[in-house]
Design a protein around this motif. Structure first.
Motif, PDB file in Angstrom:
ATOM      1  N   GLY A   1     -17.161   0.655   5.528  1.00 38.11           N
ATOM      2  CA  GLY A   1     -16.384   1.515   4.641  1.00 38.11           C
ATOM      3  C   GLY A   1     -15.545   2.511   5.412  1.00 38.11           C
ATOM      4  O   GLY A   1     -14.383   2.751   5.089  1.00 38.11           O
ATOM      5  N   LEU A   2     -16.130   3.092   6.454  1.00 38.43           N
ATOM      6  CA  LEU A   2     -15.387   4.049   7.268  1.00 38.43           C
ATOM      7  C   LEU A   2     -14.229   3.368   7.978  1.00 38.43           C
ATOM      8  O   LEU A   2     -13.115   3.892   8.009  1.00 38.43           O
ATOM      9  N   ALA A   3     -14.468   2.200   8.543  1.00 37.48           N
ATOM     10  CA  ALA A   3     -13.399   1.481   9.245  1.00 37.48           C
ATOM     11  C   ALA A   3     -12.244   1.166   8.298  1.00 37.48           C
ATOM     12  O   ALA A   3     -11.075   1.371   8.644  1.00 37.48           O
ATOM     13  N   GLU A   4     -12.550   0.698   7.084  1.00 39.50           N
ATOM     14  CA  GLU A   4     -11.501   0.380   6.119  1.00 39.50           C
ATOM     15  C   GLU A   4     -10.731   1.626   5.709  1.00 39.50           C
ATOM     16  O   GLU A   4      -9.503   1.598   5.608  1.00 39.50           O
TER      17      GLU A   4
ATOM     18  N   SER B   1     -13.558   7.211  16.667  1.00 43.83           N
ATOM     19  CA  SER B   1     -12.782   7.415  17.893  1.00 43.83           C
ATOM     20  C   SER B   1     -11.750   6.315  18.104  1.00 43.83           C
ATOM     21  O   SER B   1     -10.740   6.527  18.761  1.00 43.83           O
ATOM     22  N   GLN B   2     -11.969   5.145  17.527  1.00 42.79           N
ATOM     23  CA  GLN B   2     -11.005   4.051  17.649  1.00 42.79           C
ATOM     24  C   GLN B   2      -9.792   4.248  16.751  1.00 42.79           C
ATOM     25  O   GLN B   2      -8.725   3.704  17.028  1.00 42.79           O
ATOM     26  N   HIS B   3      -9.924   5.007  15.679  1.00 41.64           N
ATOM     27  CA  HIS B   3      -8.837   5.145  14.713  1.00 41.64           C
ATOM     28  C   HIS B   3      -8.223   6.539  14.661  1.00 41.64           C
ATOM     29  O   HIS B   3      -7.065   6.669  14.280  1.00 41.64           O
ATOM     30  N   ALA B   4      -8.992   7.555  14.976  1.00 42.70           N
ATOM     31  CA  ALA B   4      -8.521   8.930  14.802  1.00 42.70           C
ATOM     32  C   ALA B   4      -8.036   9.522  16.116  1.00 42.70           C
ATOM     33  O   ALA B   4      -8.470   9.126  17.195  1.00 42.70           O
TER      34      ALA B   4
ATOM     35  N   LEU C   1       0.841  -1.187   0.000  1.00 44.13           N
ATOM     36  CA  LEU C   1       0.000   0.000   0.000  1.00 44.13           C
ATOM     37  C   LEU C   1       0.878   1.239   0.000  1.00 44.13           C
ATOM     38  O   LEU C   1       1.871   1.308   0.719  1.00 44.13           O
ATOM     39  N   HIS C   2       0.492   2.183  -0.797  1.00 40.30           N
ATOM     40  CA  HIS C   2       1.144   3.485  -0.840  1.00 40.30           C
ATOM     41  C   HIS C   2       0.026   4.525  -0.731  1.00 40.30           C
ATOM     42  O   HIS C   2      -1.117   4.241  -1.087  1.00 40.30           O
TER      43      HIS C   2
ATOM     44  N   LEU D   1      -5.789   4.927   6.225  1.00 41.47           N
ATOM     45  CA  LEU D   1      -5.176   6.235   6.489  1.00 41.47           C
ATOM     46  C   LEU D   1      -4.272   6.186   7.714  1.00 41.47           C
ATOM     47  O   LEU D   1      -3.207   6.821   7.729  1.00 41.47           O
ATOM     48  N   LYS D   2      -4.659   5.438   8.735  1.00 44.09           N
ATOM     49  CA  LYS D   2      -3.830   5.318   9.936  1.00 44.09           C
ATOM     50  C   LYS D   2      -2.495   4.659   9.576  1.00 44.09           C
ATOM     51  O   LYS D   2      -1.459   4.994  10.135  1.00 44.09           O
ATOM     52  N   HIS D   3      -2.529   3.755   8.616  1.00 44.42           N
ATOM     53  CA  HIS D   3      -1.319   3.084   8.142  1.00 44.42           C
ATOM     54  C   HIS D   3      -0.327   4.101   7.566  1.00 44.42           C
ATOM     55  O   HIS D   3       0.887   3.922   7.696  1.00 44.42           O
TER      56      HIS D   3
END
Length: 176
Positions: free
Chosen positions: A103-106, A142-145, A19-20, A111-113
């Motif tokens: 979709g939001l979780a993916e 809230s779990q990712h951002a 992934l890039h 993006l977190k990656h």
């Protein structure tokens, strides 16, 4: 019929992914023997699976491998689908229109990656979102951002800005 995915027995198996921020490289093995190397300007888990599905379907239709690779490479970038906005700043702005919890979780996982520092999510008013999903969307965010900003925007006649904010914030609070 052809199966695809990451499972060892998949007839079109995703063997590696790079992934890039502005694209992906995907290696497939089809029929346990034929290598296909895909590159795309798109990124994210769903894109990887969509590209594998398209390649598998084209393979079944006996499309030449080179044409499959070229076709995936030429897939256009869709507006508001992990769209990096060109700005001369020391940070990136990515526009995405994910409205389902999956979709939001993916999107946020991808993006977190890539985030070097903080991931700040700015929500416009999610009009097309099922209102019962809003708490879940808030929880996932809230779990990712690192930060969540909720903006006022256009709402349906039966919604108020406060109602939409409250529904999103219920999920944020539920996640702690």
């Amino acid at each position: 019929v052809i199966s695809y995915g990451t499972h060892q027995k998949a007839e079109c198996r995703i063997t590696s992914v790079q992934l890039h921020p502005k694209g992906s490289a995907i290696n497939l093995v089809v029929d346990h023997q034929t290598d296909i190397a895909l590159t795309t300007m798109l990124t994210g888990k769903q894109t990887i699976y969509n590209a594998a599905a398209a390649a598998a379907a084209a393979y079944v239709l006996r499309t030449p491998i080179g044409a499959i690779e070229d076709g995936v490479a030429k897939m256009p970038h869709l507006a508001a689908q992990m769209e990096y906005l060109p700005i001369p700043r020391p940070y990136q702005i990515v526009l995405d229109s994910a409205v389902t919890p999956g979709g939001l979780a993916e999107t946020l996982e991808t993006l977190k990656h890539f985030a070097k520092n903080r991931l700040i999510v700015v929500y416009g008013a999610p009009l097309g979102v099922v209102s019962t999903w809003r708490p879940l969307l808030g929880e996932i965010t809230s779990q990712h951002a690192d930060r969540l900003v909720i903006t006022d925007g256009e709402f349906a006649l039966d919604q108020s800005a406060n109602q939409v904010r409250e529904e999103l914030l219920q999920g944020v609070l539920a996640a702690g």
